[in-house]
Design an enzyme around this catalytic site. Structure first.
Site, PDB file in Angstrom:
ATOM      1  N   GLY A  40      34.089  70.672  74.376  1.00  0.00           N
ATOM      2  CA  GLY A  40      35.534  70.815  74.123  1.00  0.00           C
ATOM      3  C   GLY A  40      36.242  71.437  75.314  1.00  0.00           C
ATOM      4  O   GLY A  40      35.805  72.462  75.818  1.00  0.00           O
ATOM      5  N   ARG A 100      38.656  75.812  90.099  1.00  0.00           N
ATOM      6  CA  ARG A 100      39.340  76.181  91.350  1.00  0.00           C
ATOM      7  C   ARG A 100      38.647  77.366  92.023  1.00  0.00           C
ATOM      8  O   ARG A 100      38.404  77.368  93.228  1.00  0.00           O
ATOM      9  CB  ARG A 100      40.797  76.532  91.022  1.00  0.00           C
ATOM     10  CG  ARG A 100      41.613  77.096  92.163  1.00  0.00           C
ATOM     11  CD  ARG A 100      43.017  77.374  91.648  1.00  0.00           C
ATOM     12  NE  ARG A 100      43.881  77.946  92.660  1.00  0.00           N
ATOM     13  CZ  ARG A 100      43.996  79.247  92.876  1.00  0.00           C
ATOM     14  NH1 ARG A 100      43.292  80.111  92.173  1.00  0.00           N
ATOM     15  NH2 ARG A 100      44.826  79.685  93.807  1.00  0.00           N
ATOM     16  N   ARG A 149      31.026  64.687  75.562  1.00  0.00           N
ATOM     17  CA  ARG A 149      29.887  65.187  74.773  1.00  0.00           C
ATOM     18  C   ARG A 149      28.835  64.091  74.928  1.00  0.00           C
ATOM     19  O   ARG A 149      28.920  63.060  74.268  1.00  0.00           O
ATOM     20  CB  ARG A 149      30.274  65.382  73.317  1.00  0.00           C
ATOM     21  CG  ARG A 149      31.390  66.432  73.116  1.00  0.00           C
ATOM     22  CD  ARG A 149      31.482  66.861  71.665  1.00  0.00           C
ATOM     23  NE  ARG A 149      32.678  67.640  71.393  1.00  0.00           N
ATOM     24  CZ  ARG A 149      32.768  68.973  71.528  1.00  0.00           C
ATOM     25  NH1 ARG A 149      31.743  69.658  71.963  1.00  0.00           N
ATOM     26  NH2 ARG A 149      33.888  69.599  71.220  1.00  0.00           N
ATOM     27  N   GLY A 168      30.567  75.196  76.329  1.00  0.00           N
ATOM     28  CA  GLY A 168      30.198  76.028  75.184  1.00  0.00           C
ATOM     29  C   GLY A 168      28.700  76.014  74.919  1.00  0.00           C
ATOM     30  O   GLY A 168      27.916  75.611  75.786  1.00  0.00           O
ATOM     31  N   ASP A 169      28.313  76.417  73.705  1.00  0.00           N
ATOM     32  CA  ASP A 169      26.875  76.588  73.450  1.00  0.00           C
ATOM     33  C   ASP A 169      26.085  75.274  73.487  1.00  0.00           C
ATOM     34  O   ASP A 169      24.927  75.266  73.913  1.00  0.00           O
ATOM     35  CB  ASP A 169      26.617  77.377  72.161  1.00  0.00           C
ATOM     36  CG  ASP A 169      27.301  76.775  70.948  1.00  0.00           C
ATOM     37  OD1 ASP A 169      28.031  75.769  71.093  1.00  0.00           O
ATOM     38  OD2 ASP A 169      27.101  77.315  69.839  1.00  0.00           O
ATOM     39  N   GLY A 170      26.713  74.161  73.084  1.00  0.00           N
ATOM     40  CA  GLY A 170      26.032  72.862  73.167  1.00  0.00           C
ATOM     41  C   GLY A 170      25.738  72.521  74.626  1.00  0.00           C
ATOM     42  O   GLY A 170      24.643  72.073  74.973  1.00  0.00           O
ATOM     43  N   SER A 171      26.717  72.775  75.480  1.00  0.00           N
ATOM     44  CA  SER A 171      26.551  72.498  76.914  1.00  0.00           C
ATOM     45  C   SER A 171      25.483  73.410  77.511  1.00  0.00           C
ATOM     46  O   SER A 171      24.705  72.999  78.378  1.00  0.00           O
ATOM     47  CB  SER A 171      27.862  72.727  77.654  1.00  0.00           C
ATOM     48  OG  SER A 171      28.895  72.024  77.009  1.00  0.00           O
ATOM     49  N   THR A 182      35.109  77.783  75.956  1.00  0.00           N
ATOM     50  CA  THR A 182      35.383  77.192  74.641  1.00  0.00           C
ATOM     51  C   THR A 182      36.435  78.049  73.950  1.00  0.00           C
ATOM     52  O   THR A 182      36.385  79.279  74.043  1.00  0.00           O
ATOM     53  CB  THR A 182      34.129  77.123  73.739  1.00  0.00           C
ATOM     54  OG1 THR A 182      34.543  76.932  72.378  1.00  0.00           O
ATOM     55  CG2 THR A 182      33.269  78.382  73.783  1.00  0.00           C
ATOM     56  N   ASP A 228      36.528  78.635  71.004  1.00  0.00           N
ATOM     57  CA  ASP A 228      35.946  79.255  69.806  1.00  0.00           C
ATOM     58  C   ASP A 228      35.485  80.711  70.014  1.00  0.00           C
ATOM     59  O   ASP A 228      35.287  81.435  69.037  1.00  0.00           O
ATOM     60  CB  ASP A 228      34.750  78.429  69.314  1.00  0.00           C
ATOM     61  CG  ASP A 228      35.147  77.014  68.937  1.00  0.00           C
ATOM     62  OD1 ASP A 228      36.353  76.788  68.717  1.00  0.00           O
ATOM     63  OD2 ASP A 228      34.260  76.150  68.870  1.00  0.00           O
ATOM     64  N   ASP A 261      32.614  81.824  70.696  1.00  0.00           N
ATOM     65  CA  ASP A 261      31.419  82.039  69.873  1.00  0.00           C
ATOM     66  C   ASP A 261      30.126  82.062  70.687  1.00  0.00           C
ATOM     67  O   ASP A 261      29.083  81.625  70.208  1.00  0.00           O
ATOM     68  CB  ASP A 261      31.341  80.935  68.799  1.00  0.00           C
ATOM     69  CG  ASP A 261      31.264  79.542  69.404  1.00  0.00           C
ATOM     70  OD1 ASP A 261      31.525  79.386  70.614  1.00  0.00           O
ATOM     71  OD2 ASP A 261      30.935  78.595  68.665  1.00  0.00           O
ATOM     72  N   ARG A 272      56.764  79.592  49.501  1.00  0.00           N
ATOM     73  CA  ARG A 272      55.547  78.779  49.385  1.00  0.00           C
ATOM     74  C   ARG A 272      54.307  79.516  49.894  1.00  0.00           C
ATOM     75  O   ARG A 272      54.404  80.450  50.686  1.00  0.00           O
ATOM     76  CB  ARG A 272      55.708  77.503  50.216  1.00  0.00           C
ATOM     77  CG  ARG A 272      56.530  76.476  49.497  1.00  0.00           C
ATOM     78  CD  ARG A 272      56.787  75.286  50.379  1.00  0.00           C
ATOM     79  NE  ARG A 272      57.410  74.233  49.600  1.00  0.00           N
ATOM     80  CZ  ARG A 272      58.095  73.230  50.117  1.00  0.00           C
ATOM     81  NH1 ARG A 272      58.269  73.133  51.414  1.00  0.00           N
ATOM     82  NH2 ARG A 272      58.616  72.308  49.338  1.00  0.00           N
ATOM     83  N   ARG A 284      34.814  75.763  64.804  1.00  0.00           N
ATOM     84  CA  ARG A 284      33.519  75.190  64.410  1.00  0.00           C
ATOM     85  C   ARG A 284      32.884  76.053  63.320  1.00  0.00           C
ATOM     86  O   ARG A 284      33.449  76.137  62.247  1.00  0.00           O
ATOM     87  CB  ARG A 284      32.615  75.061  65.633  1.00  0.00           C
ATOM     88  CG  ARG A 284      31.659  73.912  65.510  1.00  0.00           C
ATOM     89  CD  ARG A 284      31.058  73.517  66.807  1.00  0.00           C
ATOM     90  NE  ARG A 284      31.214  74.476  67.857  1.00  0.00           N
ATOM     91  CZ  ARG A 284      31.028  74.210  69.126  1.00  0.00           C
ATOM     92  NH1 ARG A 284      30.700  73.006  69.484  1.00  0.00           N
ATOM     93  NH2 ARG A 284      31.160  75.124  70.046  1.00  0.00           N
ATOM     94  N   LYS A 344      57.747  85.396  47.173  1.00  0.00           N
ATOM     95  CA  LYS A 344      57.323  85.816  48.502  1.00  0.00           C
ATOM     96  C   LYS A 344      56.433  84.718  49.075  1.00  0.00           C
ATOM     97  O   LYS A 344      55.666  84.097  48.352  1.00  0.00           O
ATOM     98  CB  LYS A 344      56.539  87.125  48.375  1.00  0.00           C
ATOM     99  CG  LYS A 344      56.413  87.889  49.653  1.00  0.00           C
ATOM    100  CD  LYS A 344      55.599  89.144  49.434  1.00  0.00           C
ATOM    101  CE  LYS A 344      55.208  89.770  50.757  1.00  0.00           C
ATOM    102  NZ  LYS A 344      54.296  88.951  51.530  1.00  0.00           N
TER     103      LYS A 344
HETATM  104  O1  F6P Z   1      34.268  73.654  70.549  1.00  0.00           O
HETATM  105  C1  F6P Z   1      35.649  73.721  70.402  1.00  0.00           C
HETATM  106  C2  F6P Z   1      36.132  72.913  69.274  1.00  0.00           C
HETATM  107  O2  F6P Z   1      37.497  72.909  69.485  1.00  0.00           O
HETATM  108  C3  F6P Z   1      35.811  73.354  67.849  1.00  0.00           C
HETATM  109  O3  F6P Z   1      36.593  74.411  67.399  1.00  0.00           O
HETATM  110  C4  F6P Z   1      36.026  72.073  67.076  1.00  0.00           C
HETATM  111  O4  F6P Z   1      35.306  72.051  65.897  1.00  0.00           O
HETATM  112  C5  F6P Z   1      35.487  71.055  68.017  1.00  0.00           C
HETATM  113  O5  F6P Z   1      35.687  71.574  69.315  1.00  0.00           O
HETATM  114  C6  F6P Z   1      36.078  69.677  67.918  1.00  0.00           C
HETATM  115  O6  F6P Z   1      35.788  68.974  69.090  1.00  0.00           O
HETATM  116  P1  F6P Z   1      35.763  67.403  69.364  1.00  0.00           P
HETATM  117  O7  F6P Z   1      36.525  66.762  68.284  1.00  0.00           O
HETATM  118  O8  F6P Z   1      36.367  67.268  70.701  1.00  0.00           O
HETATM  119  O9  F6P Z   1      34.322  67.015  69.390  1.00  0.00           O
END
Ligand code: F6P
Length: 338
Positions: free
Chosen positions: A14, A24, A75, A105-108, A130, A132, A134, A167, A176, A218
């Site tokens: 992401g 940069r 991805r 992020g963590d997947g990368s 990321t 997130d 996280d 409302r 995520r 409220k």
């Molecule tokens: O990792 C960042 C993030 O924005 C998450 O919060 C979200 O679930 C996910 O990416 C969605 O990413 P994509 O739709 O690009 O795979």
């Protein structure tokens, strides 16, 4: 004579505001220290396909203020395979690249850790990017601050319309399986309830709140993190609407606007510090680590640790959110002691 460091820099997963500032910083720091640097387009997929370009200082001019990533992202399912990683290795070695800076992020980082293990001839440095926030080992990830501010601005606007109609709004935010955006945006926007994926039975909190709702006239904001076991904000609304027909319950899913926009000053500055630290780590001879930011300082974290371990949301933060979010007057008010 020591081998010349040739860096390949890529963004993966992401996109997050501030990634351009990190690219940069890596580029400028590398060039100023006499190193060569290549931009690899479309993350690991571009690495496999040899989609890269040698960068000069001007290539990164006028980029710092933009969200997204000018190197683009992907991805890549192919990079998860042994064959894919082998192709990626062959293609960067062809350009003389012997060091990789992965912003993602963590997947990368899982891919980066595996690649560093399989190919000891390539040094790999991760920069956490990321929205997130996280990732284990760092207080901060690139893009989080901007995303948080985007959410707060959006919730403030939703509050205007919510209060005009009394409302209840369920506002779904990204993250995520992590509730960092939810809890901090919830506190900052004065949300009445915050639902996070790290805790069970979050829908009960909503039911309790709606039962105790002191004033019908409220508005209320309920922040719903994506990734809850109870489902999406839409699904939660469908469950609770029939139980509380007296309330007008609406849903707003903020979605991808959270990922875009001009990066905040914090995102630009910390991304720059991290980019420079990544180049310095390579010059020190580091070969498999993440640049983190903890207690206002750059730290080095072994890359494999960031994949094996999880960053947890603190109970203290969640307690604060609960304590100041809802107001349910006690049945028997506590009398002040004389
Ligand atoms: O990792 C960042 C993030 O924005 C998450 O919060 C979200 O679930 C996910 O990416 C969605 O990413 P994509 O739709 O690009 O795979």
């Amino acid at each position: 004579m020591a081998q010349k460091i040739v860096i390949g820099v890529l963004t993966s997963g992401g996109d997050a505001p501030g990634m351009n500032a990190a690219i940069r910083a890596v580029t400028r720091a590398a060039l100023n220290k006499g190193l060569e640097v290549w931009g690899i387009y479309r993350g690991y997929q571009g690495m496999i396909e040899g989609d890269c370009k040698k960068l000069c200082s001007e290539d990164v001019s006028g980029k710092i203020q933009h969200g997204g990533t000018f190197l683009q992202s992907a991805r890549s399912a192919e990079f998860k395979t042994v064959e894919g990683r082998s192709k990626a290795h062959d293609s960067i070695v062809k350009h003389g690249i012997n060091s990789l800076v992965v912003i993602g992020g963590d997947g990368s980082f899982a891919g980066a850790t595996q690649f560093a293990y399989e190919y000891p001839d390539i040094s790999v440095i991760g920069i956490p990017g990321t929205i997130d926030n996280d990732i284990y080992g760092t207080d901060y990830t690139i893009g989080y601050d901007t995303a948080l501010n985007t959410v707060i601005t959006a919730v403030d606007k939703i509050r205007d319309t919510a209060s005009s109609f009394n409302r209840i709004f369920l506002v779904e935010v990204m993250g995520r399986e992590a509730g960092f955006i939810a809890v901090n945006s919830g506190i900052a926007s004065g949300a009445e309830v915050i639902m996070v994926p790290e805790r069970k039975n979050q829908i009960e909190k909503v039911r309790k709140f709606l039962k105790q709702r002191a004033r019908k006239n409220k508005s209320s904001i309920i922040i719903v993190a994506e990734g809850l076991e109870e489902g999406s904000a839409m699904e939660i609304a469908e469950k609770i609407r029939p139980e509380f027909p007296q309330f007008d319950i609406k849903v707003s899913v903020l979605g991808y606007i959270q990922r875009g926009g001009s990066p905040s000053s914090k995102d630009r500055v910390i991304s720059s510090l991290m980019g420079v630290a990544a180049v310095e780590a390579l010059l020190e001879g580091q070969r498999s680590l993440m640049i983190g930011y903890k207690n206002e300082e750059i730290v080095h974290v072994p890359l494999n640790k960031t994949v094996k371990l999880h960053k947890t949301i603190s109970d203290e933060l969640l307690n604060v959110a609960e304590l100041i979010g809802t107001y349910a007057p006690p049945k028997d008010p506590v009398e002040p002691k004389p």
